[in-house]
Every structure is written in C-alpha cells, then in structure tokens.
Design a protein around this motif. Structure first.
Motif, PDB file in Angstrom:
ATOM      1  N   PRO A 463      61.824  32.527 -10.546  1.00 54.67           N
ATOM      2  CA  PRO A 463      62.930  32.849  -9.545  1.00 54.67           C
ATOM      3  C   PRO A 463      64.299  32.260  -9.663  1.00 54.67           C
ATOM      4  N   LEU A 464      65.144  33.118  -9.099  1.00 54.48           N
ATOM      5  CA  LEU A 464      66.414  32.603  -9.430  1.00 54.48           C
ATOM      6  C   LEU A 464      66.794  31.359  -8.497  1.00 54.48           C
ATOM      7  N   ASN A 465      67.638  30.368  -9.006  1.00 48.96           N
ATOM      8  CA  ASN A 465      67.802  29.300  -8.259  1.00 48.96           C
ATOM      9  C   ASN A 465      66.475  28.436  -8.020  1.00 48.96           C
ATOM     10  N   ASN A 466      65.674  28.389  -9.183  1.00 53.13           N
ATOM     11  CA  ASN A 466      64.413  28.055  -9.061  1.00 53.13           C
ATOM     12  C   ASN A 466      64.533  26.408  -8.594  1.00 53.13           C
ATOM     13  N   LYS A 467      63.680  25.788  -8.172  1.00 49.59           N
ATOM     14  CA  LYS A 467      63.735  24.629  -7.833  1.00 49.59           C
ATOM     15  C   LYS A 467      63.029  23.830  -9.301  1.00 49.59           C
ATOM     16  N   GLN A 468      63.800  22.776  -9.707  1.00 55.12           N
ATOM     17  CA  GLN A 468      63.458  22.060 -10.772  1.00 55.12           C
ATOM     18  C   GLN A 468      62.413  20.797 -10.325  1.00 55.12           C
ATOM     19  N   GLU A 469      61.374  20.840 -11.010  1.00 55.38           N
ATOM     20  CA  GLU A 469      60.302  20.075 -10.513  1.00 55.38           C
ATOM     21  C   GLU A 469      59.391  19.822 -11.779  1.00 55.38           C
ATOM     22  N   ALA A 470      59.297  18.624 -11.957  1.00 54.20           N
ATOM     23  CA  ALA A 470      58.492  18.345 -13.116  1.00 54.20           C
ATOM     24  C   ALA A 470      56.928  18.449 -12.645  1.00 54.20           C
ATOM     25  N   GLY A 471      56.175  18.779 -13.747  1.00 49.19           N
ATOM     26  CA  GLY A 471      54.624  19.065 -13.588  1.00 49.19           C
ATOM     27  C   GLY A 471      53.986  19.278 -14.820  1.00 49.19           C
ATOM     28  N   LYS A 472      52.762  19.866 -14.946  1.00 48.40           N
ATOM     29  CA  LYS A 472      51.891  20.110 -15.931  1.00 48.40           C
ATOM     30  C   LYS A 472      51.438  21.535 -15.906  1.00 48.40           C
ATOM     31  N   CYS A 473      51.563  22.109 -16.997  1.00 47.92           N
ATOM     32  CA  CYS A 473      51.134  23.451 -17.214  1.00 47.92           C
ATOM     33  C   CYS A 473      49.690  23.787 -16.846  1.00 47.92           C
ATOM     34  N   ILE A 474      49.551  24.620 -15.898  1.00 44.72           N
ATOM     35  CA  ILE A 474      47.939  24.794 -15.439  1.00 44.72           C
ATOM     36  C   ILE A 474      47.123  25.180 -16.533  1.00 44.72           C
ATOM     37  N   PHE A 475      47.640  25.601 -17.637  1.00 42.24           N
ATOM     38  CA  PHE A 475      46.565  26.263 -18.731  1.00 42.24           C
ATOM     39  C   PHE A 475      46.434  25.115 -19.837  1.00 42.24           C
ATOM     40  N   THR A 476      47.612  24.635 -20.370  1.00 41.67           N
ATOM     41  CA  THR A 476      47.668  23.676 -21.277  1.00 41.67           C
ATOM     42  C   THR A 476      47.597  22.134 -20.968  1.00 41.67           C
ATOM     43  N   GLY A 477      48.261  21.867 -19.869  1.00 41.20           N
ATOM     44  CA  GLY A 477      48.496  20.680 -19.199  1.00 41.20           C
ATOM     45  C   GLY A 477      49.714  20.042 -19.964  1.00 41.20           C
ATOM     46  N   ASN A 478      50.472  20.752 -20.784  1.00 36.28           N
ATOM     47  CA  ASN A 478      51.837  20.323 -21.383  1.00 36.28           C
ATOM     48  C   ASN A 478      52.710  20.172 -20.345  1.00 36.28           C
ATOM     49  N   PRO A 479      53.792  19.424 -20.695  1.00 36.38           N
ATOM     50  CA  PRO A 479      54.811  19.055 -19.369  1.00 36.38           C
ATOM     51  C   PRO A 479      55.452  20.549 -19.291  1.00 36.38           C
ATOM     52  N   SER A 480      56.104  20.537 -17.852  1.00 34.62           N
ATOM     53  CA  SER A 480      56.642  21.723 -17.448  1.00 34.62           C
ATOM     54  C   SER A 480      57.823  21.306 -16.389  1.00 34.62           C
ATOM     55  N   LYS A 481      58.957  21.997 -16.440  1.00 35.27           N
ATOM     56  CA  LYS A 481      59.971  21.496 -15.565  1.00 35.27           C
ATOM     57  C   LYS A 481      60.187  22.471 -14.130  1.00 35.27           C
ATOM     58  N   GLU A 482      59.347  23.301 -14.352  1.00 34.63           N
ATOM     59  CA  GLU A 482      59.490  24.145 -12.736  1.00 34.63           C
ATOM     60  C   GLU A 482      58.353  25.017 -13.018  1.00 34.63           C
ATOM     61  N   ARG A 483      58.216  25.672 -11.659  1.00 35.54           N
ATOM     62  CA  ARG A 483      57.049  26.628 -11.526  1.00 35.54           C
ATOM     63  C   ARG A 483      57.592  28.071 -11.795  1.00 35.54           C
ATOM     64  N   VAL A 484      56.713  29.078 -12.007  1.00 38.12           N
ATOM     65  CA  VAL A 484      57.101  30.282 -12.324  1.00 38.12           C
ATOM     66  C   VAL A 484      56.108  31.229 -11.292  1.00 38.12           C
ATOM     67  N   ILE A 485      56.521  32.385 -11.256  1.00 41.26           N
ATOM     68  CA  ILE A 485      55.481  33.412 -10.356  1.00 41.26           C
ATOM     69  C   ILE A 485      54.606  34.108 -11.336  1.00 41.26           C
ATOM     70  N   PHE A 486      53.336  34.043 -11.028  1.00 43.01           N
ATOM     71  CA  PHE A 486      52.274  34.954 -11.869  1.00 43.01           C
ATOM     72  C   PHE A 486      51.870  36.016 -10.659  1.00 43.01           C
ATOM     73  N   ALA A 487      51.276  36.852 -11.168  1.00 40.53           N
ATOM     74  CA  ALA A 487      50.462  37.926 -10.361  1.00 40.53           C
ATOM     75  C   ALA A 487      49.908  39.126 -11.162  1.00 40.53           C
ATOM     76  N   LEU A 488      48.895  39.626 -10.646  1.00 42.23           N
ATOM     77  CA  LEU A 488      48.516  40.855 -11.155  1.00 42.23           C
ATOM     78  C   LEU A 488      49.571  41.888 -10.931  1.00 42.23           C
ATOM     79  N   ASN A 489      49.968  42.838 -11.479  1.00 39.43           N
ATOM     80  CA  ASN A 489      50.761  43.978 -11.660  1.00 39.43           C
ATOM     81  C   ASN A 489      50.682  45.175 -11.481  1.00 39.43           C
ATOM     82  N   TYR A 490      51.260  46.134 -11.009  1.00 43.31           N
ATOM     83  CA  TYR A 490      51.244  47.540 -11.482  1.00 43.31           C
ATOM     84  C   TYR A 490      51.978  48.068 -12.715  1.00 43.31           C
TER      85      TYR A 490
END
Length: 490
Positions: A463-490
């Motif tokens: 997302p534009l102007n995405n909130k920066q927020e430390a966390g862990k990757c849901i798949f690998t557990g590696n560090p992440s600095k922001e959330r991204v948007i996942f979805a099934l898509n057309y």
RNA sequence: CGGGGUGUAGCGUAGCCCGGUAUCGCGCUUGGUUUGGGACCAAGAGGUCGUAGGUUCGAAUCCUGCCACCCCGACCA
C-alpha cells in the motif's frame, strides 16, 4: 428468461450468465474474442467519457499509433519482450488468393512479409520509436499522450471482460525531462484512476505499488489500484508505470537539457481496460442481476406505465412526458417504456436484470392520487411519491444511490481486509473467505513464489504510505519492516 | 497447452448406455381475453442433432479427427 445462478452457489456461473443475459457481451466466432453488445458498450462509453475528461484536465492529448508493430521493436527492451513474447499474434503475409482446388481462399505463399508484424499487446515500443523523432530539446518535453485502442494478447484461458484475447483500453505514454516529473506523473495518473473508480464506478480501491514479481515488464515501478470482488478475490483495476529511462535507452530517445547536457528522457505509461466492466459487474451486482451506479448507467430512470385502456395510457403519457422533459433538461437519462408487447411485471424483472437504478411505475390509482411508485434497484425499496415532487426527487435519489452503492462496497472491503500474523491464520483466511490479507513478508521473490505455490495467493500490492512496522514474515519468520496485501486474484 | 465435462429450434433441455431421422418448457407468429411483480386460452411456424470423416441396410445415439464453450491445472507485464 432463465434465472441466474446464485452467487453463493456458483459465483463464476452467475458472472458468466449475468454478462450474457444483461446484454453486455457474448462470445464471438473467434476464440477468446468477445462481442460487446450495445448495452454493454454504452457503459464502456460512459467510462471512456469520464476518464477522457480527466486525462484532458491533467494536460493530456489523444493520438493514435499503429495496430502493427515491427517484430524487431519488441526485442529492444529485454524484460519487456520476455513479458509479452508468449502471447503475441504475428502477421506473416499480406495477401490471400483463390485456392487451387476452388474451395475458398488460401494464404498466398508469395506474399510473405519481409519483416513480420506483431499485433500490439501494448504500444510502448512503437511509441518510443516515434518519440525519438519528436524530442531534441527540453523544450519538446513533456510529451503527454494517450490513445484509445484495442490490443491483443493471446490468452489461453479467457472470460468475458476479465480476460479476452482482444480487449479495448486506453494507454497513456508520457516523456519527461526529469525523473521527479515522470514519477509524479505516474502517481498522478494512479490518483486519477482511483478517483474515477471511487466516484464514478462506486468502487473503493486500494492504491499501492507492485512487487518486482508483479511489476510491468520494462518498468522501474508499477503502481496499481486493486479492488475487491464479492467472492473475496482481488482484481487489478488499473496500473500506472514509472518506466525510468528504460525505453528511452532502448529506443535512443535523448534530449538536450538547459545546461546543454545530453540525457535520456524519463517515461511513464498507464492504462485501464474493458476489464473494468468485469470489476463493475462483480463488485455491485446481486442475484437478481446488474446493479449499476447511476454515474455509469445508460438508463438512469425507467418509467413503466400500468394501464388497461388507451385513455389511461394517454393520461399517463401526458404526465410522464412532462417529467421526462424536465429530467432530461437536468442531464438525466430517462426511458419511458410504453411498449404494449410486454407486461409490467416482465418489464420490472428486465430492468432489474439490467441494473437500471430507479424505476417509476405509474397506473390508474396513481393518476387519481397524483402519485407514482418509485423503486430503487440498489436497496429494492419501494415508496410512493407525489407526482409534483418527482422531478426534484430523482436527481437527489440518484446521488443517494451512487453513494449507497459505494458505501456498501466500502464496508465490504473493510470487513474483508484482515491482518494475520501466522502461516496458519494466513492459510485459513485464504481458504475461507479470502479478501485482502495484510501480512508481514520478508521482501524476497523466493518467498513470494513459494506462498503462491502453496496457496495461489499473490502479493497484490504494497500500500502507498504504508505504515512501517517491524514484524516477522508469516512464511519464513525472517524480519519484515512492513505488511503487504495478499489475495487470490483475477 | 495438459486433465475432465458439455454441444440437440433463438434460449434451456429429454432421448445416447441398449442404432430405426427427435421430447418438453420458455421464446416466436396469428387471433382473442388480459395488464399494480416475469399473464392466460387456442391455433401455428421453426431442427444440416457443433463440425468433418468412419462403421452400418440405417447414426442424435457407436468410433476417430477438428471446432467452440464450461470446470481444474499450466500461463497471465
């Protein structure tokens, strides 16, 4: 008329049937290509008008470039050719002749083109080849051009509006003296698309930037608007690309700056297509048929007379024609369906199927009381209105309907945008209701690919102007600095 | 492009297994009665059974190729 499948039981069947039964489009004799029928095309024309006005307001002019592109052009930008090579239609000959066996015609083998032509899958190459001749100095910049055109991408699996081998779109192609200006242009056009989607299509969108995996072949950055359909799948509704100097370098488009230094120009391209029709249908419509936002409805108000005798019809017509005149004066499209060949009930169902926002019914009882019955397509509410107030009420009601449709889609989007913090939660969300799933990601293409392999979900955007927020990757557990948007898509 | 399914009147379908040129509904035409949520009665018209071959005395039905569409996969800036 056949009943539509229910969305809850057969979503894709519902969509396919709706497109056909609402007279929007049908399959053609040519595989993967559609016929857009008059009712569907008039919605597209309304989209075009609104978009075109916005393009002009932001300084762009329309032009037209050829359908055919010399094959060699496509190979000039390496990642670009890779992106499109697998779905190009190629013209190899320029003449037919009568078949020797007398049955029909054959391709004349003597009429082989020296250089084969590609039917444009997008026009960056032919346009940048042209811009080379248009640009010498910074005084020639910017070039702000749009074209309305058809393009061909030889898709394996097609669906009406959502993915067809040939489709209609607009493609903007701009050239700038500075990086900042080109980046600002790409972002400006994304805003134009978002504004159009929300205010005209009543479609709330998520603005963002694509990951390298999902980026346009040849772009530095791809911005997008993503919309959420009623089945929880995302649909990319528009894209805008910052091309950097990639195409300028590939086609040698240079200019002399104020300081007399020679540099490559900076580019953007941006487009939306007839796919928006698919988004419009899937975002708002229900089991009874289309629900069209008033700003795009070819018919905004339909008036159905109910009568037994000719005198009654005449009296109704007189009243209705007065309303109609006043409404048309206000720029509202009104249809008085006084056909004697269909019953009122039949007409009600028909206009519901076609998504007409407001229906007015008027019969003998109304004549006596100076009233009429107004029905809203979006909420299915019906109420009686004084005949003297109808002309004033309709424009207000159209605005209200536009807003209600938008708010409904917005609350659906909000309710179906969820944060997840573990792989289990993620998989469960994908398997159950879908939606926009906000999750931490380690930033690597490998992880993105693996998540896609396991769940079919892709990263729709950051997302534009995405909130920066430390966390862990849901798949690998590696560090992440922001959330991204996942979805099934057309 | 791979796997599965479907293709019979404008639309939706029965018949196919077990071969004898086709059922029903909607729609269409005509006449009449109707009209406040997809009207009713009566009489009609409309079909190279997707397409091209093959088997057979005879093919919608069995076999093969091709085409289109649907579902699943691969692909999809």
């Amino acid at each position: 008329m056949a009943k539509l499948p229910k969305r809850s039981e057969d979503y894709s069947g519902w969509y396919n049937e709706l497109v056909k039964s609402a007279d929007l489009a049908e399959n053609s004799a040519v595989r993967g290509c559609m016929v857009i029928k008059p009712y569907g095309y008039s919605i597209w024309e309304k989209m075009q008008q609104e978009l075109d006005r916005r393009f002009k307001e932001t300084g762009h002019s329309n032009a037209y470039f050829p359908l055919f592109i010399p094959k060699s052009y496509l190979s000039k930008e390496a990642s670009h050719v890779e992106g499109f090579a697998k779905e190009c239609a190629v013209v190899t000959h320029y003449r037919l002749k009568n078949s020797p066996d007398g049955k029909g015609v054959i391709v004349d083998p003597d009429a082989k083109l020296e250089e084969e032509l590609i039917v444009r899958p997008t026009s960056e190459t032919i346009i940048w080849n042209t811009y080379k001749n248009w640009v010498q100095s910074y005084r020639d910049l910017p070039i702000l051009v749009n074209q309305w055109a058809n393009v061909v991408r030889w898709e394996m699996r097609t669906r009406l509006f959502l993915r067809t081998a040939e489709f209609l779109w607009q493609e903007g192609h701009t050239a700038h003296a500075t990086q900042q200006e080109a980046e600002a242009e790409a972002q400006q056009m994304l805003e134009v698309y978002a504004d159009f989607a929300e205010n005209i299509m009543a479609l709330p969108v998520l603005k963002g930037v694509k990951t390298p995996n999902e980026r346009f072949a040849g772009a530095i950055d791809t911005y997008c608007i993503e919309a959420l359909m009623q089945d929880g799948k995302a649909l990319q509704a528009g894209t805008s690309h910052f091309l950097g100097q990639n195409f300028a370098k590939a086609f040698d488009v240079k200019f002399t700056a104020k300081d007399n230094k020679l540099d490559f120009v900076w580019g953007t391209s941006w487009g939306v297509s007839t796919r928006l029709m698919g988004a419009l249908i899937m975002a708002h419509s229900d089991d009874e048929g289309l629900v069209l936002p008033p700003n795009l409805a070819p018919i905004q108000v339909v008036i159905v007379p109910i009568y037994k005798t000719e005198e009654q019809l005449n009296a109704i017509s007189e009243k209705v024609n007065g309303w109609k005149k006043e409404l048309i004066k206000q720029g509202i499209s009104v249809k008085f369906d006084n056909r004697d060949t269909q019953s009122p009930g039949w007409k009600f169902a028909e206009y519901e199927l076609k998504g007409v926002p407001i229906r007015i019914a008027i019969g003998p009882r109304d004549l006596e009381n100076n009233t009429c019955e107004v029905a809203r397509r979006d909420t299915k509410e019906k109420f009686s209105v004084n005949g003297d107030e109808i002309v004033q009420l309709i424009p207000e009601l159209l605005k209200k309907i536009q807003d209600t449709i938008y708010q409904k889609a917005l609350s659906f989007k909000n309710q179906n945008t969820i944060e997840v913090n573990s792989w289990e939660e993620f998989k469960k969300a994908i398997d159950t209701k879908g939606g926009f799933i906000s999750a931490h990601w380690d930033g690597t293409s490998e992880t993105e690919e693996k998540i896609k392999e396991e769940t079919k979900a892709t990263i729709r955007c950051i997302p534009l102007n995405n909130k920066q927020e430390a966390g862990k990757c849901i798949f690998t557990g590696n560090p992440s600095k922001e959330r991204v948007i996942f979805a099934l898509n057309y």
